[in-house]
Design a protein around this motif. Structure first.
Motif, PDB file in Angstrom:
ATOM      1  N   GLN A  58      24.085  -8.564  -9.012  1.00  0.00           N
ATOM      2  CA  GLN A  58      24.533  -7.225  -8.616  1.00  0.00           C
ATOM      3  C   GLN A  58      23.596  -6.604  -7.579  1.00  0.00           C
ATOM      4  O   GLN A  58      24.047  -5.922  -6.650  1.00  0.00           O
ATOM      5  N   GLN A  59      22.294  -6.856  -7.706  1.00  0.00           N
ATOM      6  CA  GLN A  59      21.346  -6.327  -6.726  1.00  0.00           C
ATOM      7  C   GLN A  59      21.551  -6.980  -5.359  1.00  0.00           C
ATOM      8  O   GLN A  59      21.488  -6.312  -4.317  1.00  0.00           O
ATOM      9  N   LEU A  60      21.840  -8.272  -5.348  1.00  0.00           N
ATOM     10  CA  LEU A  60      22.079  -8.968  -4.086  1.00  0.00           C
ATOM     11  C   LEU A  60      23.352  -8.461  -3.414  1.00  0.00           C
ATOM     12  O   LEU A  60      23.423  -8.392  -2.179  1.00  0.00           O
ATOM     13  N   TYR A 117      24.137 -19.414  -9.542  1.00  0.00           N
ATOM     14  CA  TYR A 117      24.663 -18.733 -10.725  1.00  0.00           C
ATOM     15  C   TYR A 117      26.051 -19.257 -11.109  1.00  0.00           C
ATOM     16  O   TYR A 117      26.366 -19.436 -12.287  1.00  0.00           O
ATOM     17  N   ASN A 173      22.414  -5.287  -1.858  1.00  0.00           N
ATOM     18  CA  ASN A 173      21.634  -5.535  -0.643  1.00  0.00           C
ATOM     19  C   ASN A 173      22.545  -5.760   0.567  1.00  0.00           C
ATOM     20  O   ASN A 173      22.209  -5.345   1.683  1.00  0.00           O
ATOM     21  N   ASP A 232      25.013 -10.143 -14.499  1.00  0.00           N
ATOM     22  CA  ASP A 232      23.726 -10.653 -14.044  1.00  0.00           C
ATOM     23  C   ASP A 232      23.156  -9.649 -13.061  1.00  0.00           C
ATOM     24  O   ASP A 232      23.719  -9.435 -11.975  1.00  0.00           O
ATOM     25  N   GLU A 233      22.067  -9.025 -13.408  1.00  0.00           N
ATOM     26  CA  GLU A 233      21.544  -7.929 -12.599  1.00  0.00           C
ATOM     27  C   GLU A 233      21.065  -8.400 -11.232  1.00  0.00           C
ATOM     28  O   GLU A 233      21.199  -7.685 -10.233  1.00  0.00           O
ATOM     29  N   GLN A 234      20.520  -9.615 -11.146  1.00  0.00           N
ATOM     30  CA  GLN A 234      20.080 -10.093  -9.842  1.00  0.00           C
ATOM     31  C   GLN A 234      21.263 -10.266  -8.895  1.00  0.00           C
ATOM     32  O   GLN A 234      21.188  -9.930  -7.709  1.00  0.00           O
ATOM     33  N   TYR A 293      22.318 -17.512  -4.060  1.00  0.00           N
ATOM     34  CA  TYR A 293      22.271 -17.199  -5.494  1.00  0.00           C
ATOM     35  C   TYR A 293      23.622 -17.442  -6.155  1.00  0.00           C
ATOM     36  O   TYR A 293      23.688 -17.934  -7.294  1.00  0.00           O
TER      37      TYR A 293
END
Length: 545
Positions: A478-480, A507, A483, A474-476, A503
Motif C-alpha cells: 500500500q505504501q508503494l 508479493y 508512492n 500488506d502495508e508495504q 514488489y
C-alpha cells in the motif's frame, strides 16, 4: 474446505463484455417512450420516423436504438458496482467532474478546469453553471461534495490514494480536496471508468439505502426510465441537457442525444447476441475468431479491433493456501502465459505478453521490473514450491461465470488445466455474473479467481492492488502504491513504478497472464458511434435500412 457459490468481478467483464450489440427499430408507439421487451432474434425492424435533428439532411433515422450487453447486475448504483459493464449504461445517465480522452488524459466535463496547488496537495474544481439534473435541479457544489465523498467511502483504491481527505465546498460552484501528501492521482481516480465517480444530487445520496441509490438521477444526455430485471434498461433523451463544449474525444466534449430512446438489452449469452446480429436485428456485435469469416463476408459491416483488456490470476489472501506466498510463487512458476492466451483468443493478433500492470504504450508507468518471474513455464520448480507451501492435494475453489460470452469461464478452464498438471486439485464454481461479484466479496467462498480486467491509466487504479480485492493487506504494498501517486516528476514516477512492480512480483497478490484484444463489428448505417472503454451512444444515429 467448505465453500459456497461464487460470483466474479465486474471490471474484467468491462472490456470484452461491453462489445455487445445495437439494434435499431422503432414504431409510432415507441416514439412515446413506451417500455419495450427485449428484441427477439430474427424479428423484423419496425418502421422508423425521421429524427427532427436530421430531417433537414433528408436522412431517415430510427428513434429507438437497442444495444444488447452480455451482462447481468444487481444494481445501477455507479458507486457500488466495481464493473465497467454497468458503467456502459451509467455513463449515459451520469457524468463526472473530469473524464478521460482517448489518450487517457483527464479533462474537465462538469468542471471547467483542474486547478492544482504548487505543493501538489490541493485540487480545486470550478463547476460549469446552468447544468441541470434530470429532476430539474441545477448542479451545485453541495451535490458534487455529497456524491464524491460517498464514492470515496465505497471505493477502496480511492481510500488508499486519498487517505482521510474529503471533498469540500469552497463556494456554491467550486469544490476542492486537500491531501496530506502531494499527489498526481486525483484526476486519474476521478476520471476512471470503474466504480466511477458519478455525480448525482445531494438528496439522492442522502436517501440511498444499504442496497444502493433509490433514485437514478444524473446530468447526462439520457435519463433513466426503467430497469426490467435481467431484461433491459430503458433510457430516454434528456431535453434540458447542457453539453460540454469542444469536439468529442473519448468521454469528453460535445454530447448530443440523436436517438430519442435507448434500450440496453441484457443478453448474457454472447452467441445469442451474435446470431441476432447475423439475422439483421442488431447493428453492432462482438466477434469471436470462429465468427470472423461470417462477418468478413458481410459487405455492409466494418470490422474493428480493440486492445483494451488483460487476464490476471487473483489470489484470496485470506484463504489457507493462497495466503502462503510459496503457494502463490508455485502458481507463477507453473504458468505458461502464451499457452493460456493462445487458447483464450485463438488468434495471435489478439494477445501480447506483458508483465506490467499497464500497457506497453503507457510510457509514464510501464515497467519491466520483476519480469523474470513472469511466464516462467517451470512445472518442476512449481511442484517444489507447492511442497514447501504445505499443499497436499486439497481441493481449491476457482470462482467464475459463464456470462460475458464465457470470457471468465474460458480463461479459468485454461488456467486450471495447467495447474492440475502440477498437482492442484480444482473445483470450478460457476455462477451468473451478479452472484459471482457477490461471492467474490466473501473470503470464505473462493481461493482463486481468473479475471478479465480493463487496462488502467496508472498502477494506483489497478483493482486487485486495493485492500478489498483479494485482500492484499500488506502495508508495504500500500505504501508503494501511495508512492506512485505522490511522484510529481517523470523521474520520480519511473522510480516509484519500478519499485511497485518489483514488489508486486515478489508479493504476488495476482499473477499477470497477458494483454488481450477483441474484434467487434458495426453495420455501416450506424453513424457517429464510438467505442472507448465501452459503447458511447451519444452523438450516434442509426440510418433506416
Amino acid at each position: 474446505m467448505n465453500r459456497t457459490s461464487k460470483k466474479t468481478f465486474g471490471f474484467l467483464l468491462t472490456t470484452l463484455l461491453a462489445i455487445a450489440v445495437i439494434i435499431s427499430g422503432c414504431s409510432s408507439n415507441n416514439d412515446k417512450g413506451a417500455s419495450l421487451p427485449p428484441a427477439s432474434s430474427g424479428s423484423p425492424s419496425a418502421s422508423a420516423s425521421p429524427s427532427a435533428s436530421n430531417a433537414a439532411d433528408g436522412e431517415e433515422t430510427v428513434d429507438v436504438l437497442r444495444y444488447p450487453l452480455t451482462l447481468t447486475f444487481a444494481s445501477l448504483d455507479p458507486h457500488l458496482v466495481p464493473t465497467g459493464g454497468v458503467a456502459n449504461i451509467d455513463r449515459h445517465i451520469y457524468e463526472q467532474l473530469v473524464a478521460f480522452n482517448t489518450k487517457y488524459e483527464p479533462k474537465p466535463v462538469l468542471a471547467t478546469e483542474i486547478q492544482v496547488s504548487e505543493d501538489g496537495k490541493t485540487y480545486t474544481f470550478p463547476l460549469r453553471k446552468g447544468v441541470k439534473f434530470h429532476n430539474g435541479k441545477e448542479l451545485k457544489a453541495e451535490d458534487v461534495v455529497a456524491s464524491l465523498n460517498r464514492w470515496k467511502e465505497k471505493t477502496a483504491r480511492v481510500q488508499t490514494s486519498f487517505g482521510d481527505s474529503l471533498f469540500e465546498e469552497v463556494d456554491e460552484y467550486t469544490v476542492a480536496i486537500t491531501l496530506a501528501q502531494p499527489s498526481n492521482d486525483v484526476p486519474l481516480q476521478l476520471a476512471s471508468y470503474l466504480q466511477f465517480s458519478a455525480i448525482t444530487t445531494k438528496e439522492a445520496i442522502e436517501s440511498a439505502g444499504p442496497d444502493g441509490l433509490t433514485e437514478i438521477i444524473g446530468t447526462g444526455p439520457y435519463k433513466y426510465v426503467e430497469y426490467k430485471q435481467d431484461q433491459y434498461v430503458h433510457l430516454t433523451r434528456f431535453d434540458d441537457y447542457v453539453s460540454p463544449e469542444g469536439p468529442q474525444d473519448g468521454v469528453i466534449g460535445k454530447k448530443e442525444a440523436l436517438v430519442k430512446d435507448v434500450y440496453f438489452d441484457l443478453i448474457p449469452d454472447g452467441s445469442t447476441a451474435f446470431n441476432a446480429f447475423l439475422a439483421g436485428d442488431y447493428d453492432f456485435a462482438s466477434v469471436t475468431v470462429d465468427n470472423l469469416p461470417q462477418v468478413q463476408s458481410l459487405s455492409d459491416v466494418t470490422l474493428n479491433k480493440v486492445f483494451a483488456g488483460e487476464l490476471n490470476i487473483v489470489f484470496n489472501k485470506k484463504a489457507p493456501f493462497p495466503s502462503n506466498v510459496k503457494f502463490r510463487e508455485a502458481i507463477a512458476a507453473a504458468l505458461d502465459a502464451e499457452q493460456v492466451l493462445a487458447g483464450y483468443t485463438s488468434d495471435p493478433e489478439l494477445y501480447r505478453l506483458n508483465s506490467s500492470l499497464v500497457t506497453p504504450d503507457n510510457a509514464e508507468w510501464h515497467s519491466e521490473a520483476g519480469a523474470e518471474k513472469y511466464n516462467q513455464k517451470n512445472p518442476e520448480l512449481a511442484k517444489q514450491l507447492l511442497q514447501e507451501s504445505g499443499y497436499n492435494g486439497e481441493e481449491l475453489v476457482f470462482l467464475t461465470t459463464r456470462d460475458s460470452a464465457g470470457a471468465f469461464y474460458n480463461a479459468t478452464v485454461l488456467v486450471v488445466d495447467q495447474l492440475q498438471k502440477i498437482g492442484i486439485k480444482a473445483k470450478i464454481d460457476t455462477y451468473d455474473f451478479t452472484t459471482m461479484i457477490a461471492r467474490r466479496g466473501d473470503p470464505a467462498a473462493w481461493d482463486i479467481y481468473v479475471g478479465s480486467f480493463s487496462n488502467q491509466a496508472s498502477p494506483s487504479q489497478v483493482l486487485f492492488l486495493g485492500k478489498s480485492y483479494g485482500w492484499p493487506e500488506d502495508e508495504q504494498l500500500q505504501q508503494l502504491i501511495r508512492n506512485t501517486t505522490e511522484a510529481l516528476t517523470p523521474e520520480a514516477k519511473k522510480q516509484a513504478s519500478d519499485a511497485l512492480h518489483a514488489y508486486h512480483w515478489n508479493y504476488l497478490g495476482a499473477v499477470k497472464i497477458g494483454d488481450t484484444g477483441t474484434y467487434y463489428a458495426n453495420r455501416n448505417n450506424v453513424v457517429g458511434y464510438q467505442f472507448f472503454e465501452g459503447p458511447i451512444l451519444w452523438n450516434t444515429k442509426v440510418l433506416k435500412k
